[in-house]
Design a protein around this motif. Sequence first.
Motif, mmCIF file in Angstrom:
data_model
loop_
_atom_site.group_PDB
_atom_site.id
_atom_site.type_symbol
_atom_site.label_atom_id
_atom_site.label_comp_id
_atom_site.label_asym_id
_atom_site.label_seq_id
_atom_site.Cartn_x
_atom_site.Cartn_y
_atom_site.Cartn_z
ATOM 1 N N THR A 1 51.406 -51.855 -36.138
ATOM 2 C CA THR A 1 50.110 -51.516 -35.532
ATOM 3 C C THR A 1 49.224 -52.763 -35.498
ATOM 4 O O THR A 1 49.436 -53.709 -36.250
ATOM 5 C CB THR A 1 49.390 -50.385 -36.294
ATOM 6 N N GLY A 2 48.255 -52.744 -34.599
ATOM 7 C CA GLY A 2 47.447 -53.945 -34.410
ATOM 8 C C GLY A 2 48.289 -55.090 -33.888
ATOM 9 O O GLY A 2 48.027 -56.261 -34.178
ATOM 10 N N VAL B 1 44.352 -50.874 -27.626
ATOM 11 C CA VAL B 1 44.271 -51.251 -26.216
ATOM 12 C C VAL B 1 45.659 -51.674 -25.757
ATOM 13 O O VAL B 1 46.557 -51.890 -26.578
ATOM 14 C CB VAL B 1 43.264 -52.393 -25.991
ATOM 15 N N ASP B 2 45.832 -51.821 -24.448
ATOM 16 C CA ASP B 2 47.145 -52.228 -23.958
ATOM 17 C C ASP B 2 47.123 -53.534 -23.169
ATOM 18 O O ASP B 2 48.129 -53.931 -22.580
ATOM 19 C CB ASP B 2 47.778 -51.124 -23.104
ATOM 20 N N THR B 3 45.988 -54.223 -23.165
ATOM 21 C CA THR B 3 45.887 -55.485 -22.440
ATOM 22 C C THR B 3 46.844 -56.516 -23.033
ATOM 23 O O THR B 3 46.747 -56.863 -24.209
ATOM 24 C CB THR B 3 44.448 -56.041 -22.500
ATOM 25 N N PHE C 1 56.207 -50.420 -26.605
ATOM 26 C CA PHE C 1 54.792 -50.437 -26.940
ATOM 27 C C PHE C 1 54.197 -49.071 -26.649
ATOM 28 O O PHE C 1 54.533 -48.431 -25.648
ATOM 29 C CB PHE C 1 54.048 -51.497 -26.107
ATOM 30 N N LEU C 2 53.311 -48.623 -27.537
ATOM 31 C CA LEU C 2 52.578 -47.385 -27.312
ATOM 32 C C LEU C 2 51.126 -47.599 -27.726
ATOM 33 O O LEU C 2 50.851 -48.029 -28.848
ATOM 34 C CB LEU C 2 53.171 -46.232 -28.127
ATOM 35 N N THR C 3 50.209 -47.311 -26.820
ATOM 36 C CA THR C 3 48.790 -47.385 -27.144
ATOM 37 C C THR C 3 48.437 -46.246 -28.104
ATOM 38 O O THR C 3 48.794 -45.092 -27.861
ATOM 39 C CB THR C 3 47.931 -47.272 -25.879
#
Length: 258
Positions: A12-13, A39-41, A59-61
Amino acid sequence: MNSLESKVVIVTGALGGIGGATARLLADGGAHVVASDIVDTGCGDLVGELSARGPKATFLTADIAREDQARALVEHAVERFGRLDGAFNNAGIPQHGKPLVDLTSDEFSTVLRINALGVFHCLKHQIPAMGDGGSIVNTSSGLGVLAMPDAADYIASKHAVCGLTRAAAVEAAPAGIRVNAVLPGIVGTPMVEAVYGSLDSPELLDGARSLHLLGRLCEPDEVGHAVRWLLSDEASFVTGALIPVEGGVTAGRRLAPS
């Protein structure tokens, strides 16, 4: 075989400095990385880089302060890879930079909600998903065992992470699951930059020199190497530990030049 080879690890992070550095080190070690952030940027670039370094990545927001999203992250890892072997619960936010008496209840609660409640949510759902054996590392801070002015919200949250780590280690041990925490000092990351304005600011550099016995900022990779070791089989008899990665902040103060 590398002890991280083909293991499934949540980070995470992951779009931050420590999270990103650790995710890359885990991928280099052959782990499948399930990266997440609020965030997903930039997530596409991260997944592409991790996949190039290691076997597979996704990846999962997720906002881990919300239990349903922390649970969904664990479920995503298990659905994608069939199991969960490890987790680095690293997502967090900095202090508001105010004296305790000037903090509002909302400000204090916001930091506790992300930094402490978020870790609780992750642990609550990661431990059952691991079944028989696994390793979890939480990000606390040197301020998880010390204090300084104008950071009561952050200090309280990181002390809580230390307590959660040890409580989880006690309860998860019968299942063969190890739970530890890393305690970074001042690390050269975007979060630290948000507090100090610049990684080159005299205030930040002077603070790092005066606090750290080694007299410099910590690099994100230096925390990442400690996390990778704790997640690996090389740390198979380490649990409930609070590992300082802070250049000696908790050991003592530097001597002034004579």
